[in-house]
Every structure is written in C-alpha cells, then in structure tokens.
Design an enzyme around this catalytic site. Structure first.
Site, short mmCIF file in Angstrom:
data_model
loop_
_atom_site.label_atom_id
_atom_site.label_comp_id
_atom_site.label_asym_id
_atom_site.label_seq_id
_atom_site.Cartn_x
_atom_site.Cartn_y
_atom_site.Cartn_z
N GLN A 156 36.12 35.06 15.58
CA GLN A 156 35.11 35.39 14.57
C GLN A 156 34.38 36.68 14.92
O GLN A 156 33.19 36.84 14.64
CB GLN A 156 34.13 34.23 14.42
CG GLN A 156 34.66 33.08 13.59
CD GLN A 156 35.06 33.52 12.18
OE1 GLN A 156 34.42 34.36 11.57
NE2 GLN A 156 36.16 32.96 11.68
N SER A 157 35.07 37.65 15.49
CA SER A 157 34.44 38.91 15.91
C SER A 157 33.95 39.74 14.72
O SER A 157 34.73 40.11 13.84
CB SER A 157 35.45 39.73 16.71
OG SER A 157 34.96 41.03 16.92
N ASN A 158 32.65 40.03 14.74
CA ASN A 158 32.08 40.95 13.74
C ASN A 158 32.53 42.38 14.02
O ASN A 158 32.72 43.18 13.12
CB ASN A 158 30.55 40.91 13.81
CG ASN A 158 30.02 39.53 13.51
OD1 ASN A 158 30.23 39.01 12.41
ND2 ASN A 158 29.33 38.92 14.48
N CYS A 196 35.40 43.31 15.29
CA CYS A 196 36.77 43.51 14.80
C CYS A 196 36.81 43.64 13.28
O CYS A 196 37.53 44.49 12.75
CB CYS A 196 37.67 42.37 15.29
SG CYS A 196 37.97 42.46 17.07
#
Ligand SMILES: *Cc1c(COP(=O)(O)O)cnc(C)c1O
Length: 325
Positions: free
Chosen positions: A72-74, A76
């Site tokens: 859930q990387s913001n 990325c």
C-alpha cells in the site's frame, strides 16, 4: 541554491487553523499543513520529493524508474503518476504476494500504468539491484529511486517546503512553535531539518516514528543523519551532526508498521468528526494520535502554536484490511 525540479503538484499547499479542535484544547492553537492536497493522483508528501528525483532522472537521460515499498505504498503510487507525466517507464517492487483483488494504492498504481513486481517479505527495496540488472540487460536506462524517495535529492523537496512554509507564516503573521509529522523513510525529516537551518525557521520538529523496522539493517535515525550530513556538504554548511542529535519520537511505533489500533482509529475519528479532514490508517493516523497524546499529557507549554503536517495517504483507507467504521 536548490536543485531544479520537474513540476508535478499544486503548491503552496494550504495552511489553516483547526478551529474546533483548538477550542477543544484551549491551551493550544492548532494548525494543519495540507500536503494531502499536493494533487498528484490523490496527493501526498512524496510529490515534493519526486519533483527533484524525476528531474534528476530526466537530466541523466534515463527512460525507466525503479522504486520500492509496501503493497500500500503511497510513494509508489505517486511515483507511478509522476512517471506517467514525465513519460518514463515505471517499475515498482512491492512487498507481499500478488493479491486476487487490487485495492487502495496498489489499484491506483496499476491504473497509472506501473509494472508491478511482488517481493514477498522485502518491502524496502532489497530487490532493486536484481531488477535493475535485468532491465539494464534489456537496454533500459534505469534511474533508481531509493525506498521512500529518501536521499538528498528527494529531501530537497522538503528543504523547499520550509521556504514555502516560511512565506505562508509571514503572510499569515503566524509563528509556529511545534511541527508534528509522520516519519518513516526519513527524507521528509532530513529535508525539514536542513530547511530549518538554511531558511532559519524557529519551529521545533517533532517527528513521530511510524515503523519500528530497520531499512536493510540501518535505523531510521542513521538514515536521517546521513541525509542531513550529505546536505550540509552539498550546501557547504560547515556543520556535521551526530546520531544523538537526531530527534525521533519512538513512543508510538511499538505495534508495528500498518497495524491499526484503537489509538489510530480514535485519532482518525477525532479529526474527521471535528474538522471534516481524513487521515490515513498507516502514517497520519498514528502521528496525529501522537500529537493528541502530547496535548492531553500537557507535554508542550500552554499557548503554543502547534502544526500538524498532513502527509496524505488516504488511498490506504480503501482496503478491506481496514476495520474502520
Ligand atoms: C512516506 C509517508 C510519510 C513519511 O515520510 P518519509 O519521508 O518517508 O519519512 C508520511 N506520511 C505518508 C502518508 C507517507 O506516504
């Protein structure tokens, strides 16, 4: 003095008072800086770093970006959007295994056209070099953005953010005593610390650690330290600091990265139901809880002006793993 940048967002982001919450905490004046409104595919603090990182990649004639993060990387998701704008091929290395259903940031990264590789327990860029070797052999010119975009180039975004903040404080005739924010890969903390030095901002930073895990065996304090000392060298500031001078609050990261407890939940409800502002479950929910805890325990002097720097992250709210209701 600053490096050049490739424009990706809407700046300055708004800075405004939290009126109802200030009334609820009569000893304090509470303000918020809205980096959840940077505009890049639903916004967030990584937009500031990416403006400098993408410029660097283009200057080096690269055609491909590789970066990494949690599923859930913001960071990325915003990198995928930046690559779309800058016409760069985007490769994301994301922790965990490929889920049946894409949700939240993962879904958005996919919509934004990123090539997604799943890397099991590695969520902090451990596999970047392996992928780079493969793409190099295919003739791609790769630019690697480290985990969280946290190096001296990315941190420039937050040096520049201090300049932006100072202009807003002057215009609003406001002095901020304390700035709370979520610190996790270190670029924001390092950039703000450098910016404070370069632009003589007198506010005290209170970075709240979100993730107790190290990055490739290195503590967050050490990552921040190295970027700051790198910055001193780059800006020819005759100063070198020690790890003991890195202030990082570790009181709230014990439950582990991405675990939503009553604390985060209550903080999210408090801001949502008083001010109509949405936090995220991983970063800002935890950091805002930390700030409320400081206020409740009266750890700051009365009449302080306190700023919460909202760093975005809302897409992670839209995952079935969240039991927030
Ligand atoms: C990445 C991130 C942070 C932390 O910033 P770092 O520079 O990585 O320390 C805080 N909040 C959100 C929502 C983020 O995505």
């Amino acid at each position: 003095m600053l490096y050049n940048k490739f424009n990706l967002g809407f700046f300055p982001t708004p800075l405004h008072k939290l009126k109802k919450l200030s009334n609820k905490h009569p000893n304090y004046n509470l303000f918020i800086k809205r980096d959840d409104h940077t505009g890049l595919a639903s916004g967030g603090n990584k937009t500031r770093k990416l403006e400098y990182l993408i410029k660097q990649a283009l200057d080096e004639n690269c055609d491909t970006i590789i970066t990494a993060g949690a599923q859930q990387s913001n960071h990325c998701r915003q990198t995928a959007a930046a690559c779309a704008m800058a016409n760069l091929e985007c490769h994301l290395l994301l922790g965990g295994k490929r889920p049946e259903v894409y949700e939240g940031n993962l879904l958005l990264s996919s919509i934004l056209g990123a090539n997604i590789h799943f890397t099991a327990k590695n969520r902090k860029g451990e596999d970047i070099e392996t992928l780079k070797n493969i793409l190099d052999k295919q003739g791609k010119r790769c630019y690697v953005i480290p985990y969280g975009g946290s190096d001296i180039i990315g941190a420039m975004g937050f040096v520049n953010a201090v300049r932006e903040l100072k202009e807003q404080l002057t215009a609003q005739q406001l002095k901020i005593d304390y700035i709370f924010f979520a610190s996790s890969s270190g670029g924001m903390q390092a950039g703000l610390t450098l910016g404070k030095e370069i632009y003589t901002l007198h506010s005290e930073l209170i970075p709240i650690s979100i993730d107790k895990d190290e990055t490739k065996g290195v503590s967050l304090e050490k990552v921040v330290l190295d970027i700051i000392n790198d910055g001193f060298k780059k800006f020819k500031i005759d100063k070198k600091i020690q790890i003991s001078e890195i202030n990082l609050n570790r009181d709230y990261d014990k439950d582990g990265y991405g675990v939503v407890t009553e604390n985060e939940r209550n903080a999210i409800f408090e801001l949502a139901r008083n001010e109509g502002i949405l936090l995220d479950p991983v970063y800002t929910g935890r950091a805002f809880y930390g700030m409320l805890d400081f206020l409740k325990k009266e750890k700051l002097p009365p009449n302080s002006n306190v700023l919460f720097w909202h760093t975005g992250g809302l897409p992670a709210m839209f995952t079935s793993a969240n039991q927030l209701k």
